[in-house]
Design a protein around this motif. Structure first.
Motif, PDB file in Angstrom:
ATOM      1  N   LEU A  87     -24.670  25.322 -67.010  1.00 60.07           N
ATOM      2  CA  LEU A  87     -25.705  25.547 -66.005  1.00 60.07           C
ATOM      3  C   LEU A  87     -26.286  26.948 -66.147  1.00 60.07           C
ATOM      4  N   ARG A  88     -25.448  27.887 -66.581  1.00 52.47           N
ATOM      5  CA  ARG A  88     -25.908  29.272 -66.699  1.00 52.47           C
ATOM      6  C   ARG A  88     -27.082  29.382 -67.665  1.00 52.47           C
ATOM      7  N   GLY A  89     -28.159  29.937 -67.152  1.00 51.08           N
ATOM      8  CA  GLY A  89     -29.352  30.129 -67.964  1.00 51.08           C
ATOM      9  C   GLY A  89     -30.205  28.889 -68.132  1.00 51.08           C
ATOM     10  N   SER A  90     -29.810  27.774 -67.519  1.00 48.95           N
ATOM     11  CA  SER A  90     -30.542  26.517 -67.689  1.00 48.95           C
ATOM     12  C   SER A  90     -31.727  26.423 -66.738  1.00 48.95           C
ATOM     13  N   THR A  91     -32.584  25.432 -66.991  1.00 52.84           N
ATOM     14  CA  THR A  91     -33.715  25.142 -66.110  1.00 52.84           C
ATOM     15  C   THR A  91     -33.376  23.908 -65.281  1.00 52.84           C
ATOM     16  N   VAL A  92     -33.398  24.079 -63.959  1.00 52.51           N
ATOM     17  CA  VAL A  92     -33.072  22.993 -63.041  1.00 52.51           C
ATOM     18  C   VAL A  92     -34.341  22.572 -62.306  1.00 52.51           C
ATOM     19  N   GLY A  93     -34.699  21.301 -62.428  1.00 48.91           N
ATOM     20  CA  GLY A  93     -35.866  20.773 -61.726  1.00 48.91           C
ATOM     21  C   GLY A  93     -35.436  20.019 -60.478  1.00 48.91           C
ATOM     22  N   ILE A  94     -36.094  20.288 -59.374  1.00 53.32           N
ATOM     23  CA  ILE A  94     -35.806  19.614 -58.108  1.00 53.32           C
ATOM     24  C   ILE A  94     -36.992  18.721 -57.756  1.00 53.32           C
ATOM     25  N   VAL A  95     -36.740  17.411 -57.703  1.00 55.62           N
ATOM     26  CA  VAL A  95     -37.800  16.465 -57.364  1.00 55.62           C
ATOM     27  C   VAL A  95     -37.632  16.098 -55.898  1.00 55.62           C
ATOM     28  N   GLY A  96     -38.346  16.808 -55.043  1.00 58.40           N
ATOM     29  CA  GLY A  96     -38.244  16.613 -53.607  1.00 58.40           C
ATOM     30  C   GLY A  96     -38.429  17.934 -52.889  1.00 58.40           C
ATOM     31  N   LEU A  97     -38.776  17.838 -51.602  1.00 55.55           N
ATOM     32  CA  LEU A  97     -38.947  19.040 -50.773  1.00 55.55           C
ATOM     33  C   LEU A  97     -38.024  18.927 -49.569  1.00 55.55           C
ATOM     34  N   GLY A  98     -38.197  19.799 -48.600  1.00 56.59           N
ATOM     35  CA  GLY A  98     -37.435  19.712 -47.372  1.00 56.59           C
ATOM     36  C   GLY A  98     -36.116  20.458 -47.425  1.00 56.59           C
ATOM     37  N   VAL A  99     -35.326  20.258 -46.374  1.00 60.41           N
ATOM     38  CA  VAL A  99     -34.071  20.982 -46.211  1.00 60.41           C
ATOM     39  C   VAL A  99     -33.084  20.645 -47.315  1.00 60.41           C
TER      40      VAL A  99
END
Length: 335
Positions: free
Chosen positions: A158-170
């Motif tokens: 995970l270190r240095g990786s690109t994480v995509g979040i599909v969604g908004l909100g809390v």
């Protein structure tokens, strides 16, 4: 003095609330009964027909099980119904357009499980990338002699990786907050413009295609709606990196299961972790259990005692706030 008895009866009568499952916590039922006449259906998981059969004549409905709040629901309930709250994690259970077209108070309890579900998202992400099931299978093959020696399964950091979040909100915010300690290189968030609440966490607001093509890890937090159903299909998976990991803690059918299994079989992506599974699209559930690159934890995020209790309490509070017209306090026991 002449008194209008019909008016007096209306003022003095207690609202009637239907609780759709006998599995509802007794404390919540007793709490509702302080202000309302409560009817509890004698089913743990009632069918939609069973709910609709007892629906007429109630002012409020505490939905703890299967029932879609749609035009049929409202037609059967009639004008007496004022509020319905679903103890649910799926917006698909609530017909938003139908709700807006009628003068009803209807809602869910999505916001009361985000912390627990964000922790499950991190767990699934770590397990999916470290592939413990695959390692166990290899060790068992060595033990039985079908493999000469153990070859370790290499994971992706995970270190240095690109994480995509599909969604908004809390929920999306909670997932990113929980991942901060892993030294993630960059967060990509689905959206066409910066959102103030995410500025300190998100590096870029990008399109769906950009998330697919640039992310090492993708976490789906979208609820299931008519627009999000089947969002991750064959085309989506073949835009992703071959070493990408997908985690879904959103709506079950947001990820098309046939497309996911195909992508895993053909090596289009490295691995996946699911907290939710669209059972209707997977007739043989054992097929999923045999996938070494698929980590399963069906709905662990909403089965903690605290998150379930919070959702039930909040649902009861929403019903009472409409029917007895009193302000919502910090805890139900203060009402």
């Amino acid at each position: 003095m002449i008194r209008n008895t019909s008016v007096v009866q209306t003022i003095m009568s207690r609202p009637k609330v239907l609780v759709t499952s006998c599995d509802t916590p007794i404390e919540v039922v007793e709490f509702l009964a302080r202000r309302c006449d409560v009817t509890v259906l004698p089913y743990v998981s009632p069918t939609e027909a069973q709910v609709l059969a007892d629906l007429p004549g109630h002012d409020g409905v505490f939905l703890y099980g299967c029932a879609d709040v749609n035009s049929q629901f409202f037609d059967i309930a009639g004008r007496k119904l004022k509020v319905a709250v679903a103890v649910s994690t799926e917006l698909a259970q609530l017909d938003v357009q139908e709700m807006e077209s009628r003068d009803y108070h209807v809602g869910g309890t999505l916001m009361h499980y985000h912390t627990a579900l964000a922790q499950v998202a991190v767990m699934l992400l770590l397990n999916a990338r470290r592939r413990p099931l695959e390692s166990c299978i290899l060790r068992e093959e060595v033990r039985t002699g079908s493999r000469p020696q153990f070859t370790p399964v290499f994971d992706h950091h995970l270190r240095g990786s690109t994480v995509g979040i599909v969604g908004l909100g809390v929920l999306a915010h909670e997932v990113m907050t929980h991942l901060l300690g892993f030294d993630v290189g960059k967060f990509l968030l689905l959206g066409d413009s910066p959102k103030r609440a995410y500025r300190e966490l998100v590096d870029e607001f990008v399109s769906f295609d950009n998330i697919l093509t640039h992310s090492d890890f993708i976490v789906v937090t979208l609820p299931l709606t008519s627009e999000t159903r089947g969002l991750f299909d064959d085309a989506a998976f073949y835009k992703m990196k071959q070493n990408a990991v997908l985690v879904n803690v959103g709506g079950p059918a947001v990820v098309k299961m046939s497309s996911l299994l195909k992508a895993l079989h053909e090596g289009a992506i490295l691995a996946a972790g699911l907290d939710v599974v669209d059972r209707e699209s997977v007739p043989n559930y054992r097929e999923l259990l045999g996938q070494p690159t698929l980590e399963l934890g069906p709905r662990l995020g909403v089965t903690t005692n605290l998150s379930s209790e919070e959702r039930c309490i909040y649902a009861a509070l929403r019903i009472l706030s409409v029917l007895v017209i009193r302000p919502i306090m910090s805890t139900p026991w203060e009402l």
